[in-house]
Design a protein around this motif. Structure first.
Motif, short mmCIF file in Angstrom:
data_model
loop_
_atom_site.label_atom_id
_atom_site.label_comp_id
_atom_site.label_asym_id
_atom_site.label_seq_id
_atom_site.Cartn_x
_atom_site.Cartn_y
_atom_site.Cartn_z
N LEU A 52 34.02 19.40 24.03
CA LEU A 52 32.90 20.03 23.34
C LEU A 52 32.70 19.46 21.94
O LEU A 52 31.56 19.30 21.48
CB LEU A 52 33.10 21.54 23.28
N VAL A 56 29.26 17.90 20.06
CA VAL A 56 28.74 18.24 18.73
C VAL A 56 28.63 17.00 17.86
O VAL A 56 27.63 16.78 17.18
CB VAL A 56 29.64 19.30 18.06
N ALA A 61 24.51 18.92 21.27
CA ALA A 61 24.32 20.35 21.04
C ALA A 61 24.80 20.67 19.64
O ALA A 61 25.64 19.94 19.08
CB ALA A 61 25.08 21.18 22.07
N PHE A 64 29.20 24.97 20.63
CA PHE A 64 29.60 25.53 21.93
C PHE A 64 30.63 26.64 21.70
O PHE A 64 31.37 26.63 20.72
CB PHE A 64 30.31 24.47 22.80
N ILE A 91 29.33 28.95 15.20
CA ILE A 91 29.49 29.68 16.46
C ILE A 91 30.73 30.56 16.34
O ILE A 91 31.79 30.09 15.92
CB ILE A 91 29.69 28.71 17.64
N THR A 415 24.05 27.10 29.27
CA THR A 415 25.16 27.99 29.59
C THR A 415 25.64 27.76 31.02
O THR A 415 24.86 27.37 31.89
CB THR A 415 24.73 29.46 29.42
N THR A 431 26.19 27.58 25.10
CA THR A 431 25.57 26.70 24.12
C THR A 431 24.08 26.98 24.17
O THR A 431 23.61 27.78 24.98
CB THR A 431 25.88 25.22 24.41
N GLN A 432 23.29 26.33 23.30
CA GLN A 432 21.84 26.52 23.29
C GLN A 432 21.18 25.18 23.07
O GLN A 432 20.65 24.88 21.99
CB GLN A 432 21.42 27.52 22.20
N SER A 433 21.21 24.35 24.10
CA SER A 433 20.66 23.01 24.01
C SER A 433 19.98 22.64 25.33
O SER A 433 20.45 23.03 26.41
CB SER A 433 21.76 21.99 23.69
#
Length: 452
Positions: A52, A56, A61, A64, A91, A415, A431-433
């Protein structure tokens, strides 16, 4: 270790006096027998964190969070990166995510609860609950409402067809004539979504929305093909009809409150507003791999050009009550809330003494419900579809190498989750990507979570 009877007490004492080493060995064996199995979670969560962090660093993204739960109920989590680049907010365990299609398994669970209560029959016609579906037709030709030609259904559309997404119900798009018809009828597929080209009034409630779906032709005869669309959103209306409650009320009273999912709902819960993550579009100049071929080495993932805000938290529609409570894409949740739901699934219907479903219902949901013809596109990738869940059929073909029988699904903003009723294990990724090489990190998360 077999319990020694009282009549042998003298023998034990004399043996202890003569052989202290023997007693020490026995005590060690006793401790080993009662001690929990050493956890593999720290090692696996460390591997996940490495995966993860790479995402980043390469701007795939902004951040996470991930969690693993083992067969003994132990949990490990990790948090990487930012929930909002613009504000620098990290996060955390309190971050709220749009889970989109990870709403679908929750709606399917609601239906199975009503099945167990005798209020819904999986093999009953959908028109039993939504009368407008009695007139369902199948697309034959035409690309507008004026040129449309349809044929009758071979058999009534059933609740089971909706649950396994073999109903021939699509959603709006521009690839096929039926997708264009969904747009012409203003059939939304996500909260506050603008349907391209549609200028009419929005559906005022889920009943009106479902009637619009019923008036739009099916892509195929019931049961003939797996068609990913808004079929499970239609199930949300069936929950309302069968329970006499709104979908959101049923979710809260029957699922979220019993499971302790206090941060999950069709809008951000009061007090959580500051925790809503930003959502981003990942921009990259090279062509990303497709969903069916994203098993790539992370070394091959290029650094992305930018992350563009897609739904700034301060203006997000998720802050307000939705006009439509869409059971296929409408919920927000947190990492630990969704872990609770996934643990219930992995626990064969119960978690920590709270039972929502019988073991038989979870087994039915986790059974491949598609015939060979309908599931061809999925089985080539090692999985099929049960009732509201994807189900792994072949670990060697499935991208994460998850064990056979694992139940899973994901959401449009990245997600993912999996739950294994055979072992009680769970994995959740938030996550939000959208876009870019995000699939590579889904695969990396999945493989690391299974120790592959």
């Amino acid at each position: 270790m077999v319990k020694i009877k009282h009549i042998f007490a003298a023998l034990i004492v004399s043996t202890a006096l003569m052989s202290p080493g023997l007693i020490a060995a026995k005590e060690t064996a006793k401790a080993t027998a009662t001690s929990p199995t050493p956890s593999v979670l720290p090692e696996r969560i460390a591997a996940i964190r490495t995966v993860l962090q790479d995402g980043v660093d390469k701007q795939v993204a902004s951040g996470f969070s991930a969690a693993l739960v083992d067969s003994q109920g132990r949990m490990e989590t990790t948090f990487v990166g930012l929930a909002d680049i613009e504000t620098g907010k990290p996060i955390t365990k309190d971050t709220v995510f749009r889970i989109y299609s990870m709403t679908k398994p929750i709606t399917a669970v609601a239906i199975m609860m009503l099945v167990e209560e005798g209020k819904v029959n999986l093999d009953a016609p959908v028109s039993t609950y939504i009368p407008s579906f009695a007139g369902a037709k199948v697309y034959e030709s035409g690309d507008s409402l004026e040129t449309l030609k349809t044929v009758p259904v071979n058999r009534p559309l059933t609740v089971r067809d909706l649950m396994r997404q073999s109903a021939g119900i699509a959603w709006w798009g521009n690839k096929t004539p039926v997708e264009k018809l969904y747009a012409l009828n203003g059939i939304e597929r996500a909260p506050a979504e603008l349907v391209p080209g549609y200028t009419g009034p929005r559906a005022a409630n889920l009943q009106e929305w479902a009637d619009r779906v019923a008036a739009t032709p099916l892509t195929n005869q019931p049961g003939e093909a797996w068609t990913y669309g808004v079929a499970i959103d239609v199930l949300g209306r069936i929950v309302e009809v069968a329970s006499g409650q709104s979908l959101g009320t049923f979710f809260k009273n029957r699922i979220f409150t019993p499971l302790g999912m206090t941060h999950t709902g069709f809008q951000v819960q009061p007090g959580d507003e500051a925790n809503l993550a930003n959502a981003y579009y990942a921009s990259v100049s090279s062509k990303p791999p497709t969903m069916t071929s994203h098993l790539v080495d992370l070394k091959e993932v290029p650094k992305h050009d930018a992350l563009r805000p897609a739904d700034p938290p301060a203006k997000s529609p998720f802050l307000s009550p939705p006009l439509l409570e869409l059971g296929g894409a409408g919920l927000v949740s947190t990492l630990e809330d969704y872990v609770r739901f996934a643990r219930m699934v992995a626990g064969k219907g119960q978690v920590d003494g709270v039972r929502l479903l019988s073991e038989a219902s979870i087994a039915e949901m986790g059974r491949d419900q598609l015939d060979a013809k309908a599931s061809t596109v999925l089985t080539k990738q090692g999985f099929s579809y049960g009732l509201g869940f994807g189900v792994v059929l072949d670990s060697n073909l499935y991208m994460t190498r998850a064990p056979v029988g694992t139940m899973l699904w994901g959401g449009a903003a990245g997600t993912q989750f999996w739950a294994n009723p055979q072992t009680g294990e769970v994995g959740v990724l938030m996550t939000q990507s959208v876009g870019g090489y995000l699939g590579a990190y889904h695969t990396g998360f999945g493989r690391a979570s299974h120790g592959k």
